[in-house]
Design a protein around this motif. Structure first.
Motif, PDB file in Angstrom:
ATOM      1  N   ASP A 173      -5.711   0.439   6.874  1.00  0.00           N
ATOM      2  CA  ASP A 173      -4.990  -0.690   6.336  1.00  0.00           C
ATOM      3  C   ASP A 173      -5.863  -2.149   6.843  1.00  0.00           C
ATOM      4  OD1 ASP A 173      -2.783   0.467   4.828  1.00  0.00           O
ATOM      5  OD2 ASP A 173      -2.061   0.925   6.543  1.00  0.00           O
ATOM      6  N   ASP A 174      -5.885  -2.114   7.989  1.00  0.00           N
ATOM      7  CA  ASP A 174      -6.557  -2.377   8.743  1.00  0.00           C
ATOM      8  C   ASP A 174      -7.714  -3.366   7.703  1.00  0.00           C
ATOM      9  OD1 ASP A 174      -4.537  -2.748  10.630  1.00  0.00           O
ATOM     10  OD2 ASP A 174      -6.009  -1.630  11.985  1.00  0.00           O
ATOM     11  N   LEU A 175      -8.249  -2.489   7.504  1.00  0.00           N
ATOM     12  CA  LEU A 175      -9.463  -2.732   6.070  1.00  0.00           C
ATOM     13  C   LEU A 175      -9.067  -3.900   5.683  1.00  0.00           C
ATOM     14  CD1 LEU A 175     -12.656  -3.537   5.731  1.00  0.00           C
ATOM     15  CD2 LEU A 175     -12.923  -0.863   4.758  1.00  0.00           C
ATOM     16  N   ASN A 176      -8.122  -3.604   4.533  1.00  0.00           N
ATOM     17  CA  ASN A 176      -7.214  -4.366   3.866  1.00  0.00           C
ATOM     18  C   ASN A 176      -7.410  -5.485   4.191  1.00  0.00           C
ATOM     19  OD1 ASN A 176      -7.433  -3.459   0.945  1.00  0.00           O
ATOM     20  ND2 ASN A 176      -6.894  -1.194   2.328  1.00  0.00           N
ATOM     21  N   PHE A 177      -6.742  -5.758   4.937  1.00  0.00           N
ATOM     22  CA  PHE A 177      -5.910  -7.032   6.306  1.00  0.00           C
ATOM     23  C   PHE A 177      -7.031  -8.211   5.938  1.00  0.00           C
ATOM     24  CE2 PHE A 177      -4.855 -10.338   9.080  1.00  0.00           C
ATOM     25  CZ  PHE A 177      -3.325 -10.444   8.121  1.00  0.00           C
ATOM     26  N   SER A 178      -8.336  -7.950   6.352  1.00  0.00           N
ATOM     27  CA  SER A 178      -9.615  -8.071   7.129  1.00  0.00           C
ATOM     28  C   SER A 178     -10.328  -8.423   5.792  1.00  0.00           C
ATOM     29  CB  SER A 178     -10.421  -7.333   7.672  1.00  0.00           C
ATOM     30  OG  SER A 178     -11.439  -5.946   6.744  1.00  0.00           O
ATOM     31  N   LYS A 179     -10.004  -8.161   4.556  1.00  0.00           N
ATOM     32  CA  LYS A 179     -10.953  -8.835   3.315  1.00  0.00           C
ATOM     33  C   LYS A 179      -9.802  -9.756   2.785  1.00  0.00           C
ATOM     34  CE  LYS A 179     -11.014  -5.052   1.178  1.00  0.00           C
ATOM     35  NZ  LYS A 179     -11.527  -3.298  -0.035  1.00  0.00           N
ATOM     36  N   LYS A 180      -8.283  -9.276   2.756  1.00  0.00           N
ATOM     37  CA  LYS A 180      -7.223  -9.252   1.849  1.00  0.00           C
ATOM     38  C   LYS A 180      -6.755 -11.047   2.697  1.00  0.00           C
ATOM     39  CE  LYS A 180      -7.959  -6.259  -1.973  1.00  0.00           C
ATOM     40  NZ  LYS A 180      -7.199  -5.616  -2.849  1.00  0.00           N
ATOM     41  N   ALA A 181      -6.334 -10.653   3.694  1.00  0.00           N
ATOM     42  CA  ALA A 181      -5.448 -11.237   4.707  1.00  0.00           C
ATOM     43  C   ALA A 181      -4.060 -10.526   4.260  1.00  0.00           C
ATOM     44  CB  ALA A 181      -5.550 -12.495   4.689  1.00  0.00           C
ATOM     45  N   ARG A 182      -3.974  -9.583   3.802  1.00  0.00           N
ATOM     46  CA  ARG A 182      -2.764  -9.306   2.985  1.00  0.00           C
ATOM     47  C   ARG A 182      -2.836  -7.726   3.512  1.00  0.00           C
ATOM     48  NH1 ARG A 182      -2.561  -6.421  -1.198  1.00  0.00           N
ATOM     49  NH2 ARG A 182      -3.598  -6.737  -2.708  1.00  0.00           N
ATOM     50  N   TYR A 183      -2.029  -6.814   4.048  1.00  0.00           N
ATOM     51  CA  TYR A 183      -1.848  -5.544   4.099  1.00  0.00           C
ATOM     52  C   TYR A 183      -1.058  -4.684   2.793  1.00  0.00           C
ATOM     53  CZ  TYR A 183      -2.166  -5.812   9.153  1.00  0.00           C
ATOM     54  OH  TYR A 183      -2.744  -6.204  10.622  1.00  0.00           O
ATOM     55  N   PRO A 184      -1.668  -3.605   2.913  1.00  0.00           N
ATOM     56  CA  PRO A 184      -1.475  -3.045   1.300  1.00  0.00           C
ATOM     57  C   PRO A 184      -0.203  -2.750   0.990  1.00  0.00           C
ATOM     58  CG  PRO A 184      -3.931  -1.804   1.783  1.00  0.00           C
ATOM     59  CD  PRO A 184      -2.918  -2.826   2.320  1.00  0.00           C
ATOM     60  N   VAL A 185       0.041  -2.747  -0.012  1.00  0.00           N
ATOM     61  CA  VAL A 185       2.144  -2.283  -0.345  1.00  0.00           C
ATOM     62  C   VAL A 185       1.927  -1.153   0.267  1.00  0.00           C
ATOM     63  CG1 VAL A 185       3.683  -1.681  -1.774  1.00  0.00           C
ATOM     64  CG2 VAL A 185       2.583  -3.948  -2.063  1.00  0.00           C
ATOM     65  N   CYS A 186       1.793  -0.024   0.018  1.00  0.00           N
ATOM     66  CA  CYS A 186       2.094   1.201  -0.096  1.00  0.00           C
ATOM     67  C   CYS A 186       0.884   1.467   1.529  1.00  0.00           C
ATOM     68  CB  CYS A 186       1.013   2.040  -0.931  1.00  0.00           C
ATOM     69  SG  CYS A 186       2.265   1.462  -2.253  1.00  0.00           S
ATOM     70  N   PRO A 187       1.767   2.243   2.674  1.00  0.00           N
ATOM     71  CA  PRO A 187       0.749   2.175   4.037  1.00  0.00           C
ATOM     72  C   PRO A 187      -0.858   3.569   3.191  1.00  0.00           C
ATOM     73  CG  PRO A 187       2.284   3.816   3.803  1.00  0.00           C
ATOM     74  CD  PRO A 187       2.300   3.191   2.577  1.00  0.00           C
ATOM     75  N   GLN A 188      -1.227   3.672   3.957  1.00  0.00           N
ATOM     76  CA  GLN A 188      -2.458   4.006   3.893  1.00  0.00           C
ATOM     77  C   GLN A 188      -2.374   5.880   3.757  1.00  0.00           C
ATOM     78  OE1 GLN A 188      -5.198   3.155   7.884  1.00  0.00           O
ATOM     79  NE2 GLN A 188      -5.357   5.228   8.594  1.00  0.00           N
ATOM     80  N   LYS A 189      -1.486   6.240   4.954  1.00  0.00           N
ATOM     81  CA  LYS A 189      -1.440   8.108   4.717  1.00  0.00           C
ATOM     82  C   LYS A 189      -0.533   8.124   3.453  1.00  0.00           C
ATOM     83  CE  LYS A 189       0.291  11.296   6.885  1.00  0.00           C
ATOM     84  NZ  LYS A 189       2.057  12.104   6.614  1.00  0.00           N
ATOM     85  N   SER A 190       0.127   7.268   2.516  1.00  0.00           N
ATOM     86  CA  SER A 190       0.438   7.181   1.761  1.00  0.00           C
ATOM     87  C   SER A 190      -0.130   7.454  -0.005  1.00  0.00           C
ATOM     88  CB  SER A 190       1.622   6.162   1.233  1.00  0.00           C
ATOM     89  OG  SER A 190       2.943   6.278   1.851  1.00  0.00           O
ATOM     90  N   ARG A 191      -1.511   6.360   0.583  1.00  0.00           N
ATOM     91  CA  ARG A 191      -1.901   6.742  -0.330  1.00  0.00           C
ATOM     92  C   ARG A 191      -3.380   7.503   0.116  1.00  0.00           C
ATOM     93  NH1 ARG A 191      -5.559   2.188   0.856  1.00  0.00           N
ATOM     94  NH2 ARG A 191      -4.156   1.529   3.252  1.00  0.00           N
ATOM     95  N   ALA A 192      -4.153   7.586   0.342  1.00  0.00           N
ATOM     96  CA  ALA A 192      -4.817   8.977   0.833  1.00  0.00           C
ATOM     97  C   ALA A 192      -4.366  10.202  -0.244  1.00  0.00           C
ATOM     98  CB  ALA A 192      -5.112   9.403   2.129  1.00  0.00           C
ATOM     99  N   GLU A 193      -2.860  10.608   0.547  1.00  0.00           N
ATOM    100  CA  GLU A 193      -2.172  11.652  -0.056  1.00  0.00           C
ATOM    101  C   GLU A 193      -2.010  11.723  -1.768  1.00  0.00           C
ATOM    102  OE1 GLU A 193       2.589  13.553   0.389  1.00  0.00           O
ATOM    103  OE2 GLU A 193       1.941  11.769   1.564  1.00  0.00           O
TER     104      GLU A 193
END
Length: 129
Positions: free
Chosen positions: A37-57
């Protein structure tokens, strides 16, 4: 052959599935780095809609995926490739040429993206409604 790829995989869609299935065709073991989530925020200035744990699952549940880990930095691609003993790096062609410097440690393959679908476009459509 061990294949590695990276992505956010937010709001999972058929384009994500297609690239992962095609990546797996390049070897017999597919490793997927999920952007945190933090990497995405640094790239796109927004957090993903789905949290990293859910996306990984979600990604880990796919038959074509053998292993999942969290990618914490874009600058660590070389280290991730070496850590996971990957023979091939597969990325979407929107990254064409950006990882050619890694050809000294693995084969680099850029695959065409599925046309007419992207997470960014899906988010914009939902926002408009």
């Amino acid at each position: 052959m061990r294949v590695i790829t990276f992505g956010t995989f937010d709001i999972f869609h058929v384009g994500h599935l297609n690239i992962l299935k095609r990546a797996k065709e390049h070897g017999d073991h597919l490793i997927v780095g999920i952007s945190t989530d933090d990497l995405n925020f640094s790239k796109k200035a927004r957090y993903p809609v789905c949290p990293q744990k859910s996306r990984a699952e979600i990604v880990d549940a796919l038959a074509c995926v053998d292993e999942v880990f969290f990618e914490e930095s874009l600058e660590l691609k070389r280290e991730y490739i070496q850590q996971y003993n990957a023979d091939i790096l597969v990325m979407g062609d929107d990254w064409q040429g950006k990882f050619d410097d890694l050809k000294d440690i693995c084969q680099v393959v850029y695959l065409p993206r599925t046309p007419s679908i992207s997470t960014t476009e899906l988010i914009e459509i939902v926002k408009e409604r």
